[in-house]
Design an enzyme around this catalytic site. Structure first.
Site, PDB file in Angstrom:
ATOM      1  CE  LYS A 131      -1.605   2.102   3.813  1.00  0.00           C
ATOM      2  NZ  LYS A 131      -1.993   3.151   4.892  1.00  0.00           N
ATOM      3  CG  ASP A 146      -7.103   2.846   1.578  1.00  0.00           C
ATOM      4  OD1 ASP A 146      -7.887   2.474   0.730  1.00  0.00           O
ATOM      5  OD2 ASP A 146      -7.803   3.594   2.380  1.00  0.00           O
TER       6      ASP A 146
END
Ligand code: SF4
Length: 213
Positions: free
Chosen positions: A118, A137
Site C-alpha cells: 500500500k 487500502d
C-alpha cells in the site's frame, strides 16, 4: 470514476494527498506520511507528520533521533512504537544504501521496514508519477467489493483483481477517489447510499444497513 472525479471536489483531500500536494510530491515526505497514516485518522496523521518534520525533515536527521524521541513526536498515531522503530530503521537504510533518497521501484521500496504494497504503491503513484500501480487500502478494498468490481477477502487480493477488472487509465486515481468517498460517503458502517452519486452503478454487495438522512 468520472462521476466520482466530479463529486470529490466537494470534499477535503485525504491527509497523505494533502501533504504530497504541499511538498510538491516529495518522495520522502509522502513515504513518511503514508507510513504514519496506517490505521490512523487523517487529522492525527497530519499533525504527527508536521510535528516530526518541524524537528527533522530528512532521512539523515530522522535517523539521528532516538526511537523514544520519534515516538514522542508521532504520538498518538496508531502503533506509534512500531512506527517509530520502522521509521528510524528505514531512514538509516535510505542513508546507507540509497544515498539519502527514496528508491523508485516496488522491489526496493518493499525492502524498507514497515513499507508494504500500500505504502509503496502510493509513493510510486504520487511521487514517481507511476501509471502502472493501484494503491489499495481498507477503503478501496471495501468499496471495490460493495460496487461489485471485485470479490476478494484481502486488500492484496483486491489490488491484483483491480488490475484485471478496471481500465488502466484510472489506476493512479482509484485510491484518491475511493478513499475520499470512503471517508465521506461510503463509510464502513451506515454508508450514505441515499446521497451517493454512483448508487445507480453500485451492486451494494454486503450492504445491509444504510445511513438515513
Ligand atoms: S451506493 Fe452505497 S454502497 Fe454503493 S458506493 Fe455508494 S455509498 Fe457505497
Amino acid at each position: 470514476m468520472r462521476a466520482l472525479a466530479r463529486a470529490i471536489d466537494d470534499h477535503d483531500l485525504p491527509a497523505v494527498e494533502k501533504i504530497a500536494e504541499e511538498s510538491q510530491e516529495d518522495p520522502f515526505e509522502v513515504l513518511v506520511s503514508t507510513m504514519l497514516s496506517a490505521q490512523t485518522r487523517d487529522p492525527v496523521t497530519a499533525a504527527a507528520t508536521s510535528r516530526l518534520f518541524r524537528v527533522a525533515r530528512t532521512p539523515r536527521t530522522i535517523a539521528a533521533l532516538t526511537v523514544k524521541q520519534i515516538e514522542k513526536l508521532i504520538y498518538p498515531v496508531s502503533f506509534y512504537r512500531h512506527k517509530a522503530k520502522h521509521l528510524k530503521e528505514t531512514c538509516r537504510i535510505l542513508v546507507e544504501q540509497h544515498g539519502g533518497r527514496v528508491p523508485g521501484t516496488m522491489a526496493e521500496l518493499l525492502t524498507l521496514p514497515g513499507v508494504g504494497r500500500k505504502t509503496a504503491n502510493l509513493v510510486l503513484i504520487l511521487s514517481f508519477k507511476s501509471l502502472e500501480n493501484i494503491c489499495v487500502d481498507t477503503h478501496v478494498h471495501r468499496i471495490s467489493n460493495r460496487l461489485g468490481w471485485v470479490k476478494t477477502r484481502t486488500p492484496e487480493e483486491t489490488e491484483q483483481a483491480l488490475y484485471k477488472t478496471t481500465h488502466r487509465r484510472w489506476w493512479p486515481y482509484i485510491n484518491l477517489y475511493l478513499v475520499t468517498w470512503g471517508q465521506n460517503v461510503c463509510k464502513p458502517v451506515y454508508p450514505r447510499c441515499g446521497e451517493c452519486v454512483i448508487r445507480s452503478d453500485c451492486a451494494r454487495v454486503g450492504v445491509t444497513r444504510v445511513s438515513t438522512p
